[in-house]
Write a protein that holds these residues in place. Structure first.
Motif, PDB file in Angstrom:
ATOM      1  N   PHE A 243       0.837  -1.190   0.000  1.00  0.00           N
ATOM      2  CA  PHE A 243       0.000   0.000   0.000  1.00  0.00           C
ATOM      3  C   PHE A 243       0.872   1.240   0.000  1.00  0.00           C
ATOM      4  CE2 PHE A 243      -3.850  -2.355   1.510  1.00  0.00           C
ATOM      5  CZ  PHE A 243      -4.682  -1.900   0.510  1.00  0.00           C
ATOM      6  N   SER A 246       2.216   1.831  -3.450  1.00  0.00           N
ATOM      7  CA  SER A 246       1.188   2.344  -4.359  1.00  0.00           C
ATOM      8  C   SER A 246       0.918   3.814  -4.084  1.00  0.00           C
ATOM      9  CB  SER A 246      -0.116   1.575  -4.186  1.00  0.00           C
ATOM     10  OG  SER A 246       0.098   0.217  -4.389  1.00  0.00           O
ATOM     11  N   MET A 265      -7.150  14.014  -9.788  1.00  0.00           N
ATOM     12  CA  MET A 265      -7.583  12.656  -9.461  1.00  0.00           C
ATOM     13  C   MET A 265      -6.479  11.887  -8.725  1.00  0.00           C
ATOM     14  SD  MET A 265      -8.258   9.543 -12.013  1.00  0.00           S
ATOM     15  CE  MET A 265      -6.571   9.056 -11.816  1.00  0.00           C
ATOM     16  N   ASP A 269      -6.659  10.445  -4.948  1.00  0.00           N
ATOM     17  CA  ASP A 269      -6.500   9.013  -4.678  1.00  0.00           C
ATOM     18  C   ASP A 269      -5.353   8.758  -3.699  1.00  0.00           C
ATOM     19  OD1 ASP A 269      -8.612   8.290  -6.124  1.00  0.00           O
ATOM     20  OD2 ASP A 269      -7.507   7.597  -7.887  1.00  0.00           O
ATOM     21  N   LYS A 272      -6.618   9.478  -0.366  1.00  0.00           N
ATOM     22  CA  LYS A 272      -7.516   8.396   0.055  1.00  0.00           C
ATOM     23  C   LYS A 272      -6.713   7.213   0.586  1.00  0.00           C
ATOM     24  CE  LYS A 272     -11.219   8.337  -2.992  1.00  0.00           C
ATOM     25  NZ  LYS A 272     -11.861   7.730  -4.169  1.00  0.00           N
ATOM     26  N   LEU A 276      -6.522   5.411   4.231  1.00  0.00           N
ATOM     27  CA  LEU A 276      -6.749   3.970   4.334  1.00  0.00           C
ATOM     28  C   LEU A 276      -5.631   3.298   5.125  1.00  0.00           C
ATOM     29  CD1 LEU A 276      -8.543   1.655   3.313  1.00  0.00           C
ATOM     30  CD2 LEU A 276      -7.004   1.428   1.395  1.00  0.00           C
ATOM     31  N   LEU A 280      -5.681   1.074   8.492  1.00  0.00           N
ATOM     32  CA  LEU A 280      -5.277  -0.325   8.499  1.00  0.00           C
ATOM     33  C   LEU A 280      -4.087  -0.595   9.404  1.00  0.00           C
ATOM     34  CD1 LEU A 280      -5.574  -1.358   4.750  1.00  0.00           C
ATOM     35  CD2 LEU A 280      -6.900  -2.243   6.635  1.00  0.00           C
TER      36      LEU A 280
ATOM     37  N   LEU B  14      -2.202  -2.791  -6.654  1.00  0.00           N
ATOM     38  CA  LEU B  14      -3.414  -2.555  -5.858  1.00  0.00           C
ATOM     39  C   LEU B  14      -4.357  -3.753  -5.936  1.00  0.00           C
ATOM     40  CD1 LEU B  14      -4.142   1.197  -6.519  1.00  0.00           C
ATOM     41  CD2 LEU B  14      -3.587   0.130  -4.353  1.00  0.00           C
ATOM     42  N   ALA B  40     -11.628  -1.282   3.572  1.00  0.00           N
ATOM     43  CA  ALA B  40     -10.391  -1.088   2.820  1.00  0.00           C
ATOM     44  C   ALA B  40     -10.553  -1.630   1.412  1.00  0.00           C
ATOM     45  CB  ALA B  40      -9.233  -1.786   3.530  1.00  0.00           C
ATOM     46  N   ALA B  43     -12.496   0.939  -0.633  1.00  0.00           N
ATOM     47  CA  ALA B  43     -11.688   2.112  -0.954  1.00  0.00           C
ATOM     48  C   ALA B  43     -10.671   1.769  -2.036  1.00  0.00           C
ATOM     49  CB  ALA B  43     -10.979   2.609   0.306  1.00  0.00           C
ATOM     50  N   THR B  44     -10.030   0.606  -1.917  1.00  0.00           N
ATOM     51  CA  THR B  44      -9.053   0.208  -2.935  1.00  0.00           C
ATOM     52  C   THR B  44      -9.725   0.044  -4.291  1.00  0.00           C
ATOM     53  OG1 THR B  44      -8.115  -1.088  -1.120  1.00  0.00           O
ATOM     54  CG2 THR B  44      -7.094  -1.332  -3.254  1.00  0.00           C
ATOM     55  N   GLU B  46     -12.306   1.663  -5.433  1.00  0.00           N
ATOM     56  CA  GLU B  46     -12.540   2.991  -6.021  1.00  0.00           C
ATOM     57  C   GLU B  46     -11.280   3.503  -6.699  1.00  0.00           C
ATOM     58  OE1 GLU B  46     -14.063   5.829  -3.194  1.00  0.00           O
ATOM     59  OE2 GLU B  46     -15.572   4.359  -2.550  1.00  0.00           O
ATOM     60  N   ILE B  47     -10.142   3.375  -6.003  1.00  0.00           N
ATOM     61  CA  ILE B  47      -8.885   3.884  -6.563  1.00  0.00           C
ATOM     62  C   ILE B  47      -8.546   3.127  -7.845  1.00  0.00           C
ATOM     63  CG2 ILE B  47      -6.419   4.146  -6.131  1.00  0.00           C
ATOM     64  CD1 ILE B  47      -7.141   4.484  -3.161  1.00  0.00           C
ATOM     65  N   ASP B  50     -10.632   4.431 -10.687  1.00  0.00           N
ATOM     66  CA  ASP B  50     -10.096   5.732 -11.106  1.00  0.00           C
ATOM     67  C   ASP B  50      -8.918   5.531 -12.040  1.00  0.00           C
ATOM     68  OD1 ASP B  50     -11.848   7.273  -9.808  1.00  0.00           O
ATOM     69  OD2 ASP B  50     -10.492   7.990  -8.236  1.00  0.00           O
ATOM     70  N   LEU B  51      -7.973   4.664 -11.608  1.00  0.00           N
ATOM     71  CA  LEU B  51      -6.746   4.456 -12.377  1.00  0.00           C
ATOM     72  C   LEU B  51      -7.055   3.791 -13.706  1.00  0.00           C
ATOM     73  CD1 LEU B  51      -4.110   3.360  -9.721  1.00  0.00           C
ATOM     74  CD2 LEU B  51      -4.332   5.536 -10.881  1.00  0.00           C
TER      75      LEU B  51
END
Lengths: 286, 68
Positions: A243, A246, A265, A269, A272, A276, A280, B14, B40, B43-44, B46-47, B50-51
């Motif tokens: 994560f 990324s 965007m 992201d 976001k 997250l 976590l 991802l 989680a 949310a992942t 959604e990303i 987007d990508l």
């Protein structure tokens, strides 16, 4: 009948009878029973011993006495479950020995505890200095329990304001090379799953001394052959690291692109993903 | 590495994360932990979408790098 046969018979029958009686009387730790309970155990033991060696010639009378001393404690215990008043009468109440850091001398006198004995008990609870003790109480079993002053209590994650993931107890699924079915099934897993896991790690079941499954479902093994180095489950740490990478990628894309909308965007992201990861972190890293 | 292939690599990472999260969401015994993993996952997802949208634009702009 010969005497030795008589003694053998009564001893064997009493052995099993007392075994059952003591089991019925409860599984409380012998160290933590009230003094009266202790006395009744001794009386049962003495009556049993006397009957066993034929000192009590009339066995019926012996059984009556034994019955009273076995049944009465059980009955009293049952009644004290039902009524607080009887409970206090039978077991006594706890006595507060130290309150707000001050020793209650009257209570000491009442429990016939000397200052030395109190200090010894406190020391055994790791309270070497009286200044650290906020509250101490003598339970009805004679145990002394100590509540330390807040600034001397061990730090918890709550004190530090750190969120930690809830953990369930680990389940032992392999013992001495044998698969234990019951804990395995209670986790909703089966033998096939376990054999796949063992195959991925690369050990045979015969080599496993203890295998435990923790609350996140990872398998921890202890092998008979201690020379073998096992890979420890690090999947959650790896996931967190992925994560992170990324998130770094997204930030880089946001910096590199010239397209306004795409920049927007990417950075949203990335933000976001940061949130997250924050969420976590307690579950994956601690 | 072109921009498109870099974005592709991030999508792949991802997606791998999603798979691991889904596995842990299944095998964990704590309900609270389970729900955090599911959040989680969303949310992942959604990303990733987007990508993937951006990916299409990139492939349209640089068709010569398509598939790399």
């Amino acid at each position: 009948m010969q005497t030795w046969i008589q003694i053998l018979m009564s001893s064997v029958s009493l052995f099993f009878l007392l075994l059952v009686a003591i089991r019925v009387m409860g599984k409380r730790n012998i160290v933590r029973i009230t003094p009266f309970r202790f006395v009744s155990y001794i009386i049962i033991a003495v009556i049993g011993a006397l009957m066993s060696v034929n000192m009590i010639t009339n066995l019926a009378l012996g059984f009556v006495a034994l019955g009273v001393w076995v049944l009465f404690p059980i009955a009293l215990e049952y009644l004290s479950l039902k009524s607080k008043w009887i409970h206090d009468l039978v077991n006594g109440k706890e006595t507060v020995l130290i309150k707000h850091g001050k020793i209650m001398e009257d209570s000491l006198l009442q429990t016939r505890l000397t200052a030395e004995e109190l200090m010894r008990e406190l020391r055994s609870k790791n309270a070497f200095s009286l200044a650290d003790v906020e509250f101490a109480v003598m339970e009805d079993t004679g145990d002394i329990n100590v509540f330390m002053k807040a600034h001397k209590s061990p730090v918890s994650s709550y004190d530090l304001g750190i969120k930690v993931a809830p953990l369930a107890e680990p389940q032992t699924v392999i013992l001495d090379g044998n698969i234990l079915n019951e804990p395995l099934f209670s986790l909703g897993l089966n033998r096939d799953w376990l054999s796949i896991q063992l195959e991925t790690i690369g050990v045979s079941i015969d080599n496993v001394f203890i295998g435990q499954i923790d609350s996140s479902g990872d398998l921890y093994l202890d092998l008979f052959d201690d020379a073998v180095q096992l890979p420890q489950p690090k999947v959650k740490e790896l996931l967190y690291a992925n994560f992170e990478s990324s998130q770094a990628d997204l930030t880089m894309f946001a910096l590199e692109t010239n397209n306004k909308a795409a920049k927007q965007m990417y950075s949203e992201d990335a933000e976001k993903l940061t949130q997250l990861m924050e969420k976590l972190k307690p579950y994956l890293l601690r | 590495m072109t921009v498109a292939s870099q974005v592709k690599k991030t999508i792949a990472t991802l997606k791998g994360n999603q798979a691991t999260l889904r596995l842990y969401a299944l095998q964990t015994r704590e309900e609270e932990t389970k729900s955090v993993y599911h959040e989680a996952l969303d949310a992942t997802g959604e990303i990733i979408s987007d990508l993937e949208g951006r990916m299409q634009t990139l492939e349209y702009c640089e068709p010569q790098y398509k598939g790399n």
